[in-house]
Enzyme design. Structure first.
Site, PDB file in Angstrom:
ATOM      1  CE1 TYR A 146       4.396  19.081  15.180  1.00 16.35           C
ATOM      2  CE2 TYR A 146       2.465  17.660  15.174  1.00 16.35           C
ATOM      3  CZ  TYR A 146       3.028  18.925  15.227  1.00 16.35           C
ATOM      4  OH  TYR A 146       2.218  20.022  15.321  1.00 16.35           O
ATOM      5  CG  ASP A 246      -4.090  -8.514   0.119  1.00 15.69           C
ATOM      6  OD1 ASP A 246      -3.863  -9.517  -0.579  1.00 15.69           O
ATOM      7  OD2 ASP A 246      -3.186  -7.800   0.588  1.00 15.69           O
ATOM      8  CG  ASP A 250      -2.639 -14.210   1.842  1.00 17.94           C
ATOM      9  OD1 ASP A 250      -2.888 -13.899   0.659  1.00 17.94           O
ATOM     10  OD2 ASP A 250      -1.535 -14.005   2.382  1.00 17.94           O
TER      11      ASP A 250
HETATM   12  N1  GGG Z   1       2.310 -11.808  -6.726  1.00 20.08           N
HETATM   13  C1  GGG Z   1       2.363 -10.447  -6.554  1.00 20.08           C
HETATM   14  C2  GGG Z   1       2.993 -10.017  -5.268  1.00 20.08           C
HETATM   15  O1  GGG Z   1       4.184 -10.090  -5.111  1.00 20.08           O
HETATM   16  N2  GGG Z   1       2.193  -9.589  -4.339  1.00 20.08           N
HETATM   17  C3  GGG Z   1       2.695  -9.128  -3.088  1.00 20.08           C
HETATM   18  C4  GGG Z   1       1.724  -8.358  -2.307  1.00 20.08           C
HETATM   19  O2  GGG Z   1       1.973  -8.092  -1.157  1.00 20.08           O
HETATM   20  N3  GGG Z   1       0.601  -7.966  -2.868  1.00 20.08           N
HETATM   21  C5  GGG Z   1      -0.337  -7.194  -2.179  1.00 20.08           C
HETATM   22  C6  GGG Z   1      -1.583  -7.053  -2.947  1.00 20.08           C
HETATM   23  O3  GGG Z   1      -1.885  -7.876  -3.785  1.00 20.08           O
HETATM   24  O4  GGG Z   1      -2.303  -6.113  -2.700  1.00 20.08           O
END
Ligand code: GGG
Length: 353
Positions: A146, A246, A250
């Site tokens: 949709y 992930d 960070d």
């Molecule tokens: N250095 C690699 C890059 O550009 N990663 C961007 C990104 O968003 N990566 C997501 C991930 O590692 O899963």
């Protein structure tokens, strides 16, 4: 006899080419000193390729990469292209095709670098995240119906398999055995994700039984992010799903001073295909072209690549060189409070070799 390795280079987008150039210079020199030669096969894939061809890489790109010994990747992402296109068009197919099921992401607080957390001495934060890299929340399974209507619906499926969970968890335990603290923390949200993450918890308990000499803990992701800030030194080896790994890394990068120091390897330990090494950071369009991106994450990723290629002396030389440059403090990019350029930092590491 000199050993030769074919290295695929996908410098990619934004600051990718700027930092990858320095990683190549340093890796080539370190490998040379260790009696090996790196032959670069450079591929112009990424969003510029996408603008010209409507796809991130040619249809046979995975076959092309299969012939290489390793892949060095810079960054992917462009403000004019949705990120799911860049990831699903290049990065994620590589990880899956070559079964790079371990995403290894260390966070270490170097001497000479300040943590944003008060009172953390050098070396006090030293953790190693094992992020599951081929399934979990990143599988390309789902759909939308949709489209454009008020009842539009999107389904996004996560996939957890016993094999997938057990092998990443086992890899984490094996790594813990080589580290002094011998501890593994498993991170889930199994109170709310009652299928996949409960399977993960069961696999964790099952694998842990084979490692009685390793201390374990299971934390929910909400508690884990709190502890990454409150007492990151309590973590040694951390194992988490694709998405949680992930996000956590960070945070791990920032508590040790900068995204510009965060290296990673996407590894198939069976070596059936090439593994891929890349800085954790993305393409950083805000600083692209200014020559101020920190190349150390890319350089440390190249060191991980050399380690994987069993050039341990070369990898160690790079890591020690990076540590010396950071300890000395005279040459550093703006993310670490300095005024040096990307190439000046690369040059400084080169001089240590
Ligand atoms: N250095 C690699 C890059 O550009 N990663 C961007 C990104 O968003 N990566 C997501 C991930 O590692 O899963």
């Amino acid at each position: 006899m000199e050993r030769t390795f074919q290295i695929a280079v996908i410098a990619g987008d934004g600051i990718g080419p700027e930092v990858t150039r320095e990683a190549q210079r340093v890796a080539a020199r370190a490998a040379g000193l260790a009696g090996a030669r790196l032959e670069w096969r450079e591929f112009p894939w990424g969003t510029e390729y996408y603008f010209a061809n409507g796809r991130m890489a040619p249809p046979d790109f995975l076959e092309t990469l299969a012939a290489c010994d390793a892949i060095l990747l810079g960054a992917v992402g462009h403000p004019r292209v949705q990120d799911h296109v860049t990831l699903n068009g290049l990065l994620l197919p590589i990880r899956r095709r070559f079964d790079q099921y371990i995403c290894l992401r260390p966070s270490y607080l170097y001497e000479g670098v300040s943590s944003p957390l008060v009172g953390k001495p050098a070396g006090s934060i030293d953790l190693l995240v094992f992020r599951e890299n081929t399934e979990g929340e990143y599988v390309d399974v789902g759909g939308r119906v949709y489209r454009g209507f008020p009842e539009e619906t999107a389904l996004q499926t996560a996939v957890f398999t016993r094999r997938g969970c057990e092998r990443i968890i086992r890899a984490a335990f094996e790594a813990a055995l080589t580290r002094p603290r011998r501890k593994v923390s498993s991170i889930t949200k199994s109170n709310a994700q009652g299928y996949g993450m409960v399977l993960w918890d069961e696999c964790f308990a099952h694998v842990a039984a084979d490692y009685p000499q390793v201390t374990t803990e299971s934390l929910l992701i909400d508690r884990a992010v709190m502890e990454f800030v409150r007492q990151p030194e309590s973590f040694d080896v951390v194992v988490a799903s694709n998405l949680f790994g992930d996000i956590l890394t960070d945070l791990g990068a920032i508590v040790v001073g900068s995204m510009g120091l965060a290296a990673s390897g996407n590894i198939d330990p069976t070596r059936r295909g090439p593994s891929m090494f890349e800085p954790v950071h993305g393409s950083a369009p805000d600083i692209t072209g200014q020559g101020i991106a920190n190349p150390l994450a890319a350089i440390l990723s190249a060191a991980m690549m050399l380690e994987h290629l069993q050039l341990s002396a070369a990898a160690t030389a790079i890591r020690e060189g990076v540590a010396r440059v950071l300890r000395h403090g005279g040459v550093r990019t703006p993310d670490l409070g300095g005024r040096s350029s990307t190439s000046e930092v690369g040059e400084a590491v080169l001089r240590t070799l």
